[in-house]
Motif scaffolding. Structure first.
Motif, PDB file in Angstrom:
ATOM      1  N   THR A  34       5.308  -4.709  -0.014  1.00 19.93           N
ATOM      2  CA  THR A  34       4.152  -5.105   0.792  1.00 19.93           C
ATOM      3  C   THR A  34       3.413  -3.920   1.397  1.00 19.93           C
ATOM      4  O   THR A  34       2.393  -4.123   2.063  1.00 19.93           O
ATOM      5  N   ALA A  78      -0.135  -5.568   1.964  1.00 13.88           N
ATOM      6  CA  ALA A  78      -0.330  -6.919   1.434  1.00 13.88           C
ATOM      7  C   ALA A  78       0.267  -7.906   2.425  1.00 13.88           C
ATOM      8  O   ALA A  78       1.375  -7.688   2.931  1.00 13.88           O
ATOM      9  N   THR A  87      -5.100  -8.246   0.759  1.00 14.89           N
ATOM     10  CA  THR A  87      -4.702  -6.839   0.665  1.00 14.89           C
ATOM     11  C   THR A  87      -5.625  -6.020   1.545  1.00 14.89           C
ATOM     12  O   THR A  87      -6.848  -6.200   1.502  1.00 14.89           O
ATOM     13  N   ALA A 101      -0.431  -8.845  -5.200  1.00 16.39           N
ATOM     14  CA  ALA A 101      -1.469  -8.745  -4.170  1.00 16.39           C
ATOM     15  C   ALA A 101      -2.849  -8.684  -4.806  1.00 16.39           C
ATOM     16  O   ALA A 101      -3.027  -8.081  -5.872  1.00 16.39           O
ATOM     17  N   VAL A 129       2.506 -10.020  -2.221  1.00 20.68           N
ATOM     18  CA  VAL A 129       2.354 -10.789  -0.991  1.00 20.68           C
ATOM     19  C   VAL A 129       3.618 -11.612  -0.785  1.00 20.68           C
ATOM     20  O   VAL A 129       4.168 -12.179  -1.734  1.00 20.68           O
TER      21      VAL A 129
END
Length: 339
Positions: free
Chosen positions: A66, A78, A87, A184, A195
């Motif tokens: 992330t 993300a 994002t 993302a 994500v």
């Protein structure tokens, strides 16, 4: 402090220039993006701002799906926002911050950019009572406490970090996100950004996949209990510290340690001190009283002069470099994968 942002043409690597289109909306909201183009925003911080210091608590290990920091000093994040996946790309441009965002959650991420970068934090509320902290604050003027406004994205990795080595927790987080998260939005393919799954997806992960990620039943059960009431837990992001901690700790398996680690990030709580940590009491004791064997009670006593700012005090201690040498062997990673 308000910024303006508008859609710009996506670029694969570098952050768009900080010149903002005159078609941008007034400071309140973003102009919707068309054809996958990002929304962009500029924001001028109210004081010194070190992006690495501010954003580093969001990174769960060097390969966190992330979060990325690229060699050119650009930060990528993300997130699953209330408006959907998004994002965010952030970089410093002189005394300003330039940001771009993609996906259904782009508008939400840009609206929350100042809070994410510590605009709601008040570093001047901290009054150092120890020379070490005064010097560290002077040397790190860009430290601000971030606020994501998202509880579950910090709660789940904090649960994964319970009673295991950091490497084990980071590996589990990485494996689960790459398997059950979604790529993302935006130009992130080369970065490998994902994500976090939504609550329903977390709830549907079968027991053998938790096992394969080396997550024991106690931690996985805690996460499953939490995602069933995810909406109620997200409400904690708007609560005072005591109420937010009480809300999180209603879930069996979530205690003061996990609640503090979560609220430090989701709420930007300057007083959410991490109680129950294996190492922190000794670090605080060593730094403030040359007492490396301090326990939680002694740590809280040492931090009492910083009531209301105890989390900031511990951040400064960790940044000071005054960390005691390790005397015991490192905790050995557990392995339930082959059981």
């Amino acid at each position: 402090m308000a910024g303006r942002f508008a859609p710009r043409t996506a670029r694969p690597a570098a952050l768009p220039r900080t010149t903002v289109s005159r078609q941008a909306a007034p400071s309140g909201r973003a102009v919707p993006a068309d054809d996958g183009e990002p929304l962009t925003r500029e924001w001028t911080p109210p004081g010194p701002l070190d992006l690495r210091l501010v954003l580093s608590p969001l990174r769960r290990g060097p390969a966190d799906p992330t979060f990325r920091m690229t060699p050119d000093g650009v930060f990528w994040r993300a997130a699953r926002t209330p408006e959907g996946p998004g994002t965010l790309r952030v970089a410093a441009r002189g005394d300003r911050i330039a940001a771009a965002a993609w996906g259904p959650g782009a508008r939400w991420l840009l609206d929350g950019l100042p809070a994410l970068l510590g605009a709601e934090d008040d570093p001047d509320a901290f009054v150092p009572r120890h020379r070490l902290l005064a010097l560290t604050r002077h040397r790190r003027p860009g430290l601000r406490l971030l606020r994501t406004g998202l509880v579950m994205e910090s709660l789940i990795p904090s649960v994964l970090e319970q009673k295991v080595t950091t490497d084990e927790a980071h590996r589990a987080w990485r494996l689960l996100l790459r398997r059950y998260g979604t790529p993302a939005p935006g130009p992130t393919a080369s970065l490998g950004l994902y994500v976090v799954p939504d609550a329903r997806t977390w709830a549907m992960i079968p027991s053998w996949e938790w096992h394969r990620a080396n997550v024991d039943a106690k931690r996985s059960s805690t996460i499953l209990r939490a995602v069933r009431v995810a909406r109620r837990l997200e409400e904690a992001s708007r609560m005072p510290l005591a109420e937010a901690q009480a809300r999180l700790c209603l879930i069996p398996g979530i205690g003061p340690w996990t609640a503090a680690e979560t609220l430090q990030r989701s709420n930007g709580e300057p007083d959410a001190v991490t109680v129950g940590d294996l190492h922190l009491p000794g670090i605080v004791g060593h730094a403030l009283a040359d007492h490396r064997a301090a326990d939680d009670a002694e740590m809280l006593e040492l931090l009492a002069p910083y009531a209301g700012q105890r989390h900031r005090a511990t951040r400064l201690i960790l940044l000071s470099g005054r960390i005691p040498e390790r005397r015991a062997p490192r905790m050995r990673p557990g392995d339930i994968v082959h059981l």
